[in-house]
Design an enzyme around this catalytic site. Structure first.
Site, PDB file in Angstrom:
ATOM      1  N   ASN A 107       0.829  -1.214   0.000  1.00 11.36           N
ATOM      2  CA  ASN A 107       0.000   0.000   0.000  1.00 11.36           C
ATOM      3  C   ASN A 107       0.861   1.261   0.000  1.00 11.36           C
ATOM      4  O   ASN A 107       0.618   2.199   0.764  1.00 11.36           O
ATOM      5  CB  ASN A 107      -0.946   0.006   1.210  1.00 11.36           C
ATOM      6  CG  ASN A 107      -1.869  -1.188   1.197  1.00 11.36           C
ATOM      7  OD1 ASN A 107      -2.434  -1.545   0.167  1.00 11.36           O
ATOM      8  ND2 ASN A 107      -2.021  -1.829   2.340  1.00 11.36           N
ATOM      9  N   ARG A 112       8.007   6.788  -1.898  1.00 11.44           N
ATOM     10  CA  ARG A 112       7.893   6.657  -0.442  1.00 11.44           C
ATOM     11  C   ARG A 112       8.607   5.392   0.048  1.00 11.44           C
ATOM     12  O   ARG A 112       9.238   5.404   1.104  1.00 11.44           O
ATOM     13  CB  ARG A 112       6.418   6.640  -0.028  1.00 11.44           C
ATOM     14  CG  ARG A 112       6.250   6.736   1.475  1.00 11.44           C
ATOM     15  CD  ARG A 112       4.840   7.120   1.895  1.00 11.44           C
ATOM     16  NE  ARG A 112       4.794   7.361   3.327  1.00 11.44           N
ATOM     17  CZ  ARG A 112       4.658   6.404   4.233  1.00 11.44           C
ATOM     18  NH1 ARG A 112       4.519   5.152   3.854  1.00 11.44           N
ATOM     19  NH2 ARG A 112       4.652   6.699   5.521  1.00 11.44           N
ATOM     20  N   ARG A 157       3.469  -1.416   8.961  1.00 13.48           N
ATOM     21  CA  ARG A 157       4.379  -2.435   8.442  1.00 13.48           C
ATOM     22  C   ARG A 157       5.484  -2.799   9.434  1.00 13.48           C
ATOM     23  O   ARG A 157       6.163  -3.815   9.255  1.00 13.48           O
ATOM     24  CB  ARG A 157       4.995  -1.957   7.123  1.00 13.48           C
ATOM     25  CG  ARG A 157       3.955  -1.522   6.095  1.00 13.48           C
ATOM     26  CD  ARG A 157       4.559  -0.697   4.969  1.00 13.48           C
ATOM     27  NE  ARG A 157       3.554  -0.028   4.164  1.00 13.48           N
ATOM     28  CZ  ARG A 157       3.004   1.159   4.444  1.00 13.48           C
ATOM     29  NH1 ARG A 157       3.395   1.830   5.533  1.00 13.48           N
ATOM     30  NH2 ARG A 157       2.086   1.687   3.658  1.00 13.48           N
ATOM     31  N   LYS A 199       1.298 -11.916  -2.864  1.00 16.11           N
ATOM     32  CA  LYS A 199       2.010 -10.954  -3.698  1.00 16.11           C
ATOM     33  C   LYS A 199       3.414 -10.661  -3.148  1.00 16.11           C
ATOM     34  O   LYS A 199       4.402 -10.704  -3.891  1.00 16.11           O
ATOM     35  CB  LYS A 199       1.223  -9.657  -3.806  1.00 16.11           C
ATOM     36  CG  LYS A 199       1.830  -8.653  -4.777  1.00 16.11           C
ATOM     37  CD  LYS A 199       2.207  -7.382  -4.068  1.00 16.11           C
ATOM     38  CE  LYS A 199       2.852  -6.387  -5.015  1.00 16.11           C
ATOM     39  NZ  LYS A 199       3.150  -5.117  -4.353  1.00 16.11           N
ATOM     40  N   PRO A 216       4.424 -12.401  -9.484  1.00 17.65           N
ATOM     41  CA  PRO A 216       3.673 -11.568  -8.526  1.00 17.65           C
ATOM     42  C   PRO A 216       2.404 -10.993  -9.159  1.00 17.65           C
ATOM     43  O   PRO A 216       2.435 -10.492 -10.288  1.00 17.65           O
ATOM     44  CB  PRO A 216       4.665 -10.450  -8.177  1.00 17.65           C
ATOM     45  CG  PRO A 216       6.018 -11.024  -8.501  1.00 17.65           C
ATOM     46  CD  PRO A 216       5.806 -11.920  -9.673  1.00 17.65           C
ATOM     47  N   ASP A 218      -0.486  -8.276  -8.265  1.00 20.04           N
ATOM     48  CA  ASP A 218      -1.203  -7.270  -7.491  1.00 20.04           C
ATOM     49  C   ASP A 218      -2.474  -6.908  -8.248  1.00 20.04           C
ATOM     50  O   ASP A 218      -2.824  -7.542  -9.250  1.00 20.04           O
ATOM     51  CB  ASP A 218      -0.320  -6.042  -7.243  1.00 20.04           C
ATOM     52  CG  ASP A 218       0.119  -5.360  -8.531  1.00 20.04           C
ATOM     53  OD1 ASP A 218      -0.318  -5.781  -9.632  1.00 20.04           O
ATOM     54  OD2 ASP A 218       0.898  -4.396  -8.454  1.00 20.04           O
TER      55      ASP A 218
END
Length: 267
Positions: A107, A112, A157, A199, A216, A218
């Protein structure tokens, strides 16, 4: 020196598989991998290729032209995707760093993620010279409580990163063994970590353990598969499904008009 074919720095280093490379004003990239610092440019790639560590890291001995040709022969749409970014390669990243980085990626957007990873290294990694820091070991992170990660601003996280570090440091998760385990078993092992779903597990397998058959998925990739390859499963792309995934992901993100018809139907 022989020119390295099928290797483009921007396509490889800015496709979302790694987070410790920064583009310099002259177009080169500076980064850190496994405690090694490198500045790489289109001009010095042939010299870099002669170095055993970096040649392996950038996967420069693999014949991507043949892989791309084989994938392209199987599907016209995949051929277009592969040709869109023919210089993209899958890096041989350090497994723990990849696992930790993709936990932090959840997310999140790439700028970032890069900021969080940089702060994590500066706060808890060993200095390796010239203002650079190694990625912190699982043992270092395992000794922390999640609250200690507040300063790197990784939010919810933090508890997942600490749990991953403790499982890796204690040997509950043996990352080296996962390089050769059955893919489904390796995925299940990684998903023992709190906060690691399919993922993140597959990202770790592909980008950290170089399991090139990992794919993967998403939200964006699921949409791309439904639109461009309806009825196809990742297994249909064979032993290089992970490379196919990179081509599809990049092609789809850079060509949003591919989904215009889908939006019209939805409207």
């Amino acid at each position: 020196m022989q020119k390295i074919l099928d290797f483009d720095l921007e396509q490889t280093l800015e496709c979302g598989q790694c987070f410790r490379w920064e583009r310099q004003p002259d177009g080169s990239y500076t980064g850190v991998a496994s405690g090694h610092i490198l500045n790489i440019s289109e001009e010095n790639i042939p010299q870099i290729a002669q170095d055993e560590f970096w040649g392996n890291y950038f996967d420069l001995k693999r014949d991507y032209a043949k892989i791309r040709a084989d994938l392209s022969a199987a599907d016209r749409t995949l051929a277009r995707a592969a040709q869109f970014a023919p210089g993209m390669r899958i890096l041989n990243q350090e497994p723990w760093e990849a696992l930790c980085s993709f936990i932090l990626s959840q997310n999140n957007n790439i700028p970032r993620i890069r900021g969080i990873v940089k702060r994590l290294c500066e706060q808890f990694g060993e200095p390796i010279g010239d203002g650079f820091f190694a990625f912190p070991t699982p043992e270092r992170i395992a000794a922390l409580e999640p609250e200690a990660l507040c300063e790197i601003r990784c939010g919810f996280r933090a508890k997942y990163v600490v749990d991953a570090a403790r499982k890796v440091a204690s040997g509950v998760i043996d990352l080296e063994r996962l390089k050769t385990a059955e893919l489904s078993d390796a995925r299940e092992q990684l998903m023992q970590i709190h906060g690691v779903g399919p993922k993140v597990a597959d990202c770790t397998l592909l980008y950290g353990l170089h399991r090139l058959e990992a794919f993967p998925m998403d939200v964006w990739m699921k949409r791309a598969m439904q639109t461009l390859f309806p009825g196809r499963s990742p297994e249909a792309f064979g032993c290089y499904a992970g490379i196919a995934q990179q081509y599809i992901f990049h092609y789809s993100r850079c060509n949003p008009e591919l989904f215009a018809q889908e939006r019209q139907h939805a409207g």
